[in-house]
Structures are given as C-alpha cells and as structure tokens.
Design a protein around this motif. Structure first.
Motif, PDB file in Angstrom:
ATOM      1  N   ASP B   7       0.860  -1.191   0.000  1.00 14.43           N
ATOM      2  CA  ASP B   7       0.000   0.000   0.000  1.00 14.43           C
ATOM      3  C   ASP B   7       0.890   1.232   0.000  1.00 14.43           C
ATOM      4  O   ASP B   7       1.833   1.328   0.777  1.00 14.43           O
ATOM      5  CB  ASP B   7      -0.920   0.019   1.218  1.00 14.43           C
ATOM      6  CG  ASP B   7      -1.912   1.179   1.141  1.00 14.43           C
ATOM      7  OD1 ASP B   7      -3.027   0.981   0.607  1.00 14.43           O
ATOM      8  OD2 ASP B   7      -1.566   2.296   1.573  1.00 14.43           O
ATOM      9  N   SER B   8       0.577   2.159  -0.912  1.00 18.14           N
ATOM     10  CA  SER B   8       1.349   3.409  -0.989  1.00 18.14           C
ATOM     11  C   SER B   8       0.403   4.594  -1.164  1.00 18.14           C
ATOM     12  O   SER B   8       0.733   5.566  -1.816  1.00 18.14           O
ATOM     13  CB  SER B   8       2.352   3.330  -2.147  1.00 18.14           C
ATOM     14  OG  SER B   8       1.670   3.181  -3.385  1.00 18.14           O
ATOM     15  N   ALA B  12       2.826   6.678   4.232  1.00 19.60           N
ATOM     16  CA  ALA B  12       3.440   5.405   4.626  1.00 19.60           C
ATOM     17  C   ALA B  12       3.556   4.478   3.420  1.00 19.60           C
ATOM     18  O   ALA B  12       2.621   4.362   2.625  1.00 19.60           O
ATOM     19  CB  ALA B  12       2.594   4.732   5.701  1.00 19.60           C
ATOM     20  N   THR B  14       3.960   0.638   2.667  1.00 22.26           N
ATOM     21  CA  THR B  14       3.791  -0.610   3.404  1.00 22.26           C
ATOM     22  C   THR B  14       4.015  -1.811   2.499  1.00 22.26           C
ATOM     23  O   THR B  14       3.478  -1.861   1.387  1.00 22.26           O
ATOM     24  CB  THR B  14       2.356  -0.691   3.970  1.00 22.26           C
ATOM     25  OG1 THR B  14       2.138   0.453   4.803  1.00 22.26           O
ATOM     26  CG2 THR B  14       2.151  -1.963   4.791  1.00 22.26           C
ATOM     27  N   ALA B  16       4.122  -6.211   3.108  1.00 24.07           N
ATOM     28  CA  ALA B  16       3.986  -7.273   4.111  1.00 24.07           C
ATOM     29  C   ALA B  16       3.746  -8.602   3.423  1.00 24.07           C
ATOM     30  O   ALA B  16       3.268  -8.650   2.282  1.00 24.07           O
ATOM     31  CB  ALA B  16       2.815  -6.963   5.056  1.00 24.07           C
ATOM     32  N   GLN B  30       6.612  -7.607   7.952  1.00 24.58           N
ATOM     33  CA  GLN B  30       6.186  -6.363   7.325  1.00 24.58           C
ATOM     34  C   GLN B  30       7.211  -5.263   7.491  1.00 24.58           C
ATOM     35  O   GLN B  30       8.020  -5.272   8.401  1.00 24.58           O
ATOM     36  CB  GLN B  30       4.814  -5.916   7.815  1.00 24.58           C
ATOM     37  CG  GLN B  30       4.707  -5.505   9.270  1.00 24.58           C
ATOM     38  CD  GLN B  30       3.309  -4.977   9.567  1.00 24.58           C
ATOM     39  OE1 GLN B  30       2.757  -4.165   8.839  1.00 24.58           O
ATOM     40  NE2 GLN B  30       2.719  -5.463  10.658  1.00 24.58           N
ATOM     41  N   ARG B  31       7.195  -4.329   6.549  1.00 25.54           N
ATOM     42  CA  ARG B  31       8.062  -3.146   6.595  1.00 25.54           C
ATOM     43  C   ARG B  31       7.176  -1.937   6.339  1.00 25.54           C
ATOM     44  O   ARG B  31       6.305  -1.973   5.474  1.00 25.54           O
ATOM     45  CB  ARG B  31       9.110  -3.194   5.481  1.00 25.54           C
ATOM     46  CG  ARG B  31      10.204  -4.201   5.681  1.00 25.54           C
ATOM     47  CD  ARG B  31      11.204  -3.731   6.741  1.00 25.54           C
ATOM     48  NE  ARG B  31      12.315  -4.666   6.859  1.00 25.54           N
ATOM     49  CZ  ARG B  31      12.249  -5.847   7.473  1.00 25.54           C
ATOM     50  NH1 ARG B  31      11.109  -6.238   8.034  1.00 25.54           N
ATOM     51  NH2 ARG B  31      13.313  -6.621   7.527  1.00 25.54           N
ATOM     52  N   ARG B  32       7.422  -0.908   7.119  1.00 26.94           N
ATOM     53  CA  ARG B  32       6.695   0.337   6.875  1.00 26.94           C
ATOM     54  C   ARG B  32       7.645   1.496   7.057  1.00 26.94           C
ATOM     55  O   ARG B  32       8.348   1.578   8.060  1.00 26.94           O
ATOM     56  CB  ARG B  32       5.520   0.476   7.843  1.00 26.94           C
ATOM     57  CG  ARG B  32       4.962   1.891   7.872  1.00 26.94           C
ATOM     58  CD  ARG B  32       3.607   1.969   8.493  1.00 26.94           C
ATOM     59  NE  ARG B  32       2.611   1.374   7.619  1.00 26.94           N
ATOM     60  CZ  ARG B  32       1.347   1.192   7.976  1.00 26.94           C
ATOM     61  NH1 ARG B  32       0.948   1.506   9.196  1.00 26.94           N
ATOM     62  NH2 ARG B  32       0.495   0.674   7.132  1.00 26.94           N
ATOM     63  N   SER B  99      -8.007   1.588   0.102  1.00 34.25           N
ATOM     64  CA  SER B  99      -7.107   1.797   1.240  1.00 34.25           C
ATOM     65  C   SER B  99      -7.848   2.356   2.463  1.00 34.25           C
ATOM     66  O   SER B  99      -7.481   2.071   3.603  1.00 34.25           O
ATOM     67  CB  SER B  99      -5.970   2.745   0.848  1.00 34.25           C
ATOM     68  OG  SER B  99      -5.249   2.213  -0.253  1.00 34.25           O
ATOM     69  N   TYR B 177      -2.223   4.908   9.413  1.00 38.89           N
ATOM     70  CA  TYR B 177      -2.133   4.488   8.006  1.00 38.89           C
ATOM     71  C   TYR B 177      -2.740   3.098   7.838  1.00 38.89           C
ATOM     72  O   TYR B 177      -2.861   2.348   8.807  1.00 38.89           O
ATOM     73  CB  TYR B 177      -0.659   4.480   7.574  1.00 38.89           C
ATOM     74  CG  TYR B 177       0.044   5.782   7.857  1.00 38.89           C
ATOM     75  CD1 TYR B 177      -0.329   6.943   7.184  1.00 38.89           C
ATOM     76  CD2 TYR B 177       1.052   5.859   8.813  1.00 38.89           C
ATOM     77  CE1 TYR B 177       0.299   8.155   7.452  1.00 38.89           C
ATOM     78  CE2 TYR B 177       1.690   7.071   9.081  1.00 38.89           C
ATOM     79  CZ  TYR B 177       1.308   8.217   8.405  1.00 38.89           C
ATOM     80  OH  TYR B 177       1.918   9.415   8.665  1.00 38.89           O
ATOM     81  N   PRO B 179      -3.362  -0.550   7.871  1.00 39.23           N
ATOM     82  CA  PRO B 179      -2.567  -1.666   8.389  1.00 39.23           C
ATOM     83  C   PRO B 179      -2.531  -2.832   7.396  1.00 39.23           C
ATOM     84  O   PRO B 179      -3.540  -3.140   6.738  1.00 39.23           O
ATOM     85  CB  PRO B 179      -3.322  -2.097   9.652  1.00 39.23           C
ATOM     86  CG  PRO B 179      -4.354  -1.036   9.901  1.00 39.23           C
ATOM     87  CD  PRO B 179      -4.633  -0.393   8.582  1.00 39.23           C
ATOM     88  N   ALA B 180      -1.373  -3.461   7.311  1.00 41.07           N
ATOM     89  CA  ALA B 180      -1.197  -4.575   6.368  1.00 41.07           C
ATOM     90  C   ALA B 180      -2.180  -5.706   6.653  1.00 41.07           C
ATOM     91  O   ALA B 180      -2.749  -6.301   5.726  1.00 41.07           O
ATOM     92  CB  ALA B 180       0.242  -5.089   6.435  1.00 41.07           C
TER      93      ALA B 180
END
Lengths: 347, 221
Positions: B7-8, B12, B14, B16, B30-32, B99, B177, B179-180
């Motif tokens: 998600d962009s 943020a 994201t 995952a 996950q990375r954010r 989103s 933002y 969440p994954a």
C-alpha cells in the motif's frame, strides 16, 4: 556468456515502450502512446502521461515478450530509463522495472534516456565506433555530445539554451494550424515549399555568439521570428504560404543542427556522427546531414525513424551494452531522476 | 497461501507477507516507512526485505493484494505498478482493496480521513466495518457537515488528526495508516476462493490538472 538478452522499459514522456534485444539484435519493440490524449492541450500533460503509463505497462510488456518469443525467466537483465524526463512518468517505469526484476530475480539497470538514444543506433548499424559525436534532438532535448565510451559516460559539448528543437516544431505547427506533435506535419508541408523562400534567423551562429556558445543551440528567437512573419501577413490580410513557412523554418533548424554537429566532429577530430531523438526522424535533417557530412568524410549514422522516437528498444540496447561491458547493476532503491545529468549513463 | 500486501496511498509505504488460511490471516513479516517523497525508492527494497525475513522466494507467492487508494497520485501509482508487475511476472492474481476500508474496520460509526494535500481529505464513513459512503475528496469543513449528519462518533487516519478541529470529531491515535493485516483481511475471501485477479485501477477521485490550450497570444504589438 553468449550475447545478453536484455529487456528495456521506457516511460520518460508520453510513450510506454518495452523492447527486447539480444546483443545488438532487436527482437521486440512494443509501444503504447498517449499522444492523442495530449493533443488538445498542445503539449504533453505530465499527469495524463503518468496515468496512461500505468494502464499500458502490463499489456505492453506482454506484447514485447510475445513478439520476442521469450519469458521474463529467460531475460539476463532489465534496463529502465531512470532519467531525464517527467518525474511522475519516469517513476511508473522505474517502479515497474523493479517489480519485474525482483519477482524474476534478475539484475536491474537504471539508465540515461539520452545515452539510450545513442545506443539504439547499434541495433541498426552495429557497434558504435568510439569516439563519436552524437546529436540528440527531441521535444525535450537538443544536445551535442562526445561519446568516448558509452558504457562509462559521455561528455556534453553543448545544448539548447532555451527551447528544444522539437518544441520549436510543435509551436510553429500550432502557429500554422497544423496538428500536435508538430514534427511530422511540418515535414510533410515542407515538401511542397521552398526552404530558401524566407530567411529565418539561425540562433547562436553570429561570431560574437560562437565565442561563448559554439556548440549550443537556441530556437526561441526562431520561433518568435516565424510568428512575427506569419502575423504580419495575417494583419495585412494576405494568405500565409504554409508550405514555404514550414520549409523555411525547417531549413533554419536543420542548417544550424548539422553545421554545429559537423563543427564538433571537426574540432574533436571525430569521423562518426550519430543522430538520435524524435527530430532525427525529420527527412530534411537526415538528408542535409548526409549531404554535408559527405563533404568532410564524416560517416553519419541515423537509425530508422521508429527507433529515433522514444521506445523501449533503445533502453534495452543500452542495457545490453552495459551488461556486455561488465558494468555493475543498479540497486533496487534506485531513484527516478528527472534531471539526470548526461555524464551519468547508469545509476 | 502466502500473499504479498502493498500500500502506498498515504505517506506510509507498506509491504507485508501474510499467510491466508481457511480461518485466519497472519502477517508473517512487514516493513513500513513514512516518507511521502520516496515511495519509488522505498517500496521494492521493502518487498525484498519481507520476503527475506519470511525465508520466502517470489515464486512462493500465490497472490498480490494492493491498496487502490485514494491517495496522492504519484506515490499511489508506485504501489499499484509494483503489485501489477510482480503479479504479471509470477502469473498470480492481483486483488485491489480500497485503502480507506483498511482503516474503517472498527465497531460503531467511524469517519476515515487521509491527507489529500491541497487542504483536502480523502474520506468515507463506516459502520461496524461496512462502508456507508463512497470514497470522496473534499474540504474538511464539507466532511464535517456530512459526518455530523451521519452521526459519526470517532475519526481515524492521518487526515482526521491534521484537521481534527475543523472536523469536530475526536480522532483515535492508531492506526494512522492502512494496516497490512487489514488490507490482507479485506482480500482474504478472494484469495481463498482463488478468484480471478483484477486489473489494479487507482481511485484517483480527481481529474488531472490540465488546461486545454487557449487562443495563441500574438507576438506583434
């Protein structure tokens, strides 16, 4: 390794291009253009171009792979235009290339759009003798470069100080009631006209200008001179001889481009001139360059028109050159750089 | 089934990996990163990192889930083109989710508002996780009126904080933002059913800024 199989992605302006090459052999050159969507605005609208790239990239990729008869798993490397160009448009291609590269676990090369315009000629005429002089002329650029080593970097000799040559074509076309983009309709109209019927100014060719701008270009004054000439006819109620104006304008542009390119070749003792970019598709530029270079024993290399305008094959051609030269790939965090300098061939 | 989530649509970025099973969705890595100007640089390395952390290869993925926005255009496209290109390479389906929906999975009536720049917000109202209004972009004052009409009690998202005073609705601290886990959950039924993938079309909600050419200005005085 046999010759590298390289895929190239181009999205710096309004063309979504995906090309596939093996060594210097062109296997596929798929293209989608948003040019029609920009016509009513009289120029490329960046957001419109970016939206079109997002829609076009997947189908254009599929077409290129199908045409070449390969899959992403077969590819040795993926090259993508990292700049210069429209920031938002570049970003779509760069992000796509990263997705393809990471999913297929292949190296990625972020490359310079202008160096790719030089490299594309190798698909038609084989390896480029170095050093060479390159004249790159398009809607966004007008540059003269010394190409010592295309894998390592090129030396800028001069560039336009105002409008790009292609931009002048667009503006004069609009003035004459011809469609956007202006290059092809002016080229067509000019065939019925006399290029010496009206003498328009040749920018930066006077001795005082040559001292500081020997290899630079200026087309803004030419564009204004054409506008004044046409308006004067209109105000006097006289018809505008479109073919003569188009031919005379085109002659002024081509005269300056070829003279300065040949001057650069002679000053540097270089025997090869390669011309690229959308304006290199202009028939008068091609003919005049041939005619004048022949006098000085300079070999002119101009790819066929479809390879002169923006496309993915040129990016693949440069990528193939970089892979063969053993240049290290880019990292996955490579940025799109709208102002990427000419001295940088890959990031 | 291992699913990549991206998600962009907000500042943020994201990425995952989520494991979707018959009865659960578990985020495995996950990375954010929050940087509105670097989506293009940050997302691909984040995808690589979540794969590495989960000990997975790209070919282990069975589907890609992407936030369709609404969100600022340039960053939003990074997420969608990344998802689309990975999906095409691996020949796996791509599923889009709104989103805003990923922020609206709460009990009661909730206003979700993200920053649309230009002093506007992207927003929608939810009741117990069900969207009541179409995603839209408006001035916070306009949204305040609609939220009051709908009896919204709480707001969520970065836009809800930024314009809390004008919106007149208390904003929850978290999440700011999408969440994954919520993004993955919204597509879980389609993943389980192996539903046909969809082309990822962004929710732009605004037309491009462009003015059709006007009459040419004369150069003669």
């Amino acid at each position: 390794m046999t010759e590298p199989l390289v895929l190239g992605i181009e999205t710096s302006c309004d063309e979504t291009g995906v090309g596939v090459v093996r060594g210097h052999t062109l296997l596929a050159d798929a293209l989608a253009s948003s040019v029609d969507e920009h016509a009513r605005f009289g120029g490329v609208v960046p957001e419109v171009a970016s939206r079109a790239h997002l829609e076009a990239i997947v189908p254009t990729m599929q077409r290129a792979l199908d045409d070449a008869g390969v899959t992403l798993a077969d590819i040795d490397a993926i090259a993508v235009t990292a700049g210069p160009g429209l920031a938002g448009a570049l970003l779509v291609g760069v992000a796509a290339a990263k997705g393809y590269a990471l999913a297929a676990e292949k190296p990625i090369y972020g490359v310079n759009h202008l160096a790719a315009h030089v490299a594309v000629d190798t698909l038609e005429h084989g390896p480029l003798p170095e050093p060479a002089i390159a004249l790159l002329v398009s809607g966004g650029h007008s540059s003269l470069l010394l190409v010592d080593d295309l894998a390592a970097g090129v030396t800028p000799l001069g560039a336009t100080i105002d409008d790009a040559a292609g931009e002048a074509f667009d503006k004069v076309a609009r003035l004459l009631g011809l469609p956007f983009p202006g290059g092809p309709p002016i080229d067509r109209a000019a065939r019925e006209g006399d290029g010496e019927s009206i003498v328009f100014p040749r920018g930066l060719t006077a001795p005082k200008d040559l001292a500081r701008h020997r290899f630079d270009f200026s087309f803004s004054g030419l564009k204004t001179a054409v506008a004044r000439w046409v308006e004067a006819r209109e105000r006097a109620g006289e018809p505008v001889p479109v073919a003569h104006v188009a031919a005379s304008f085109q002659e002024a542009v081509c005269d300056v481009l070829t003279n300065k390119a040949i001057d650069a070749c002679r000053e540097r003792g270089v025997e090869t001139l390669v011309i690229g970019g959308g304006v290199a598709a202009n028939s008068r530029l091609r003919a005049l360059a041939e005619e004048r270079c022949a006098k000085y024993g300079i070999t002119v290399r101009v790819p066929r028109p479809k390879l002169c305008t923006d496309n993915g094959a040129m990016v693949a051609a440069l990528g193939s050159h970089l892979v063969a030269a053993g240049v290290a790939p880019s990292r996955l965090n490579l940025p799109a750089d709208s102002a990427m300098p000419l001295t940088v061939v890959s990031v | 089934m291992l699913v990549l989530v991206v998600d962009s649509a907000t500042p943020a970025v994201t990425a995952a990996l989520a494991e979707v099973s018959d009865d659960a969705v578990v985020v495995r890595s996950q990375r954010r990163a929050v940087d509105a100007r670097a989506h293009g640089e940050l997302l691909a390395p984040a995808v690589e990192a979540v794969l590495a952390e989960a000990g997975a290869r790209p070919r282990d993925l069975t589907a890609i889930v992407a936030g369709l926005g609404p969100g600022p255009f340039t960053g939003l496209r990074v997420g969608l083109v990344t998802a689309a290109s990975i999906g095409q390479t691996l020949d796996v389906p791509t599923y889009g989710v709104c989103s805003l929906d990923a922020l609206g999975l709460l009990d009661g009536k909730v206003l979700v508002a993200t920053d649309a720049r230009r002093r506007e917000v992207y927003w929608a109202v939810y009741e117990d996780g069900t969207r009541l209004t179409e995603p839209a972009v408006d001035l916070p004052a306009t949204v305040a009126g609609r939220a009051a009409e709908l009896g919204v009690a709480v707001a969520i998202g970065e836009g809800a904080h930024k314009y809390a005073e004008v919106l007149g609705v208390a904003a929850r601290d978290e999440p700011l933002y999408p969440p994954a886990a919520a993004l993955a959950a919204l597509a879980a039924d389609r993943v389980r059913a192996k539903a046909p993938g969809e082309r990822l079309t962004p929710l732009y909600l605004r037309r491009p800024d462009a003015v059709a050419q006007s009459v040419r200005k004369p150069v003669l005085p």
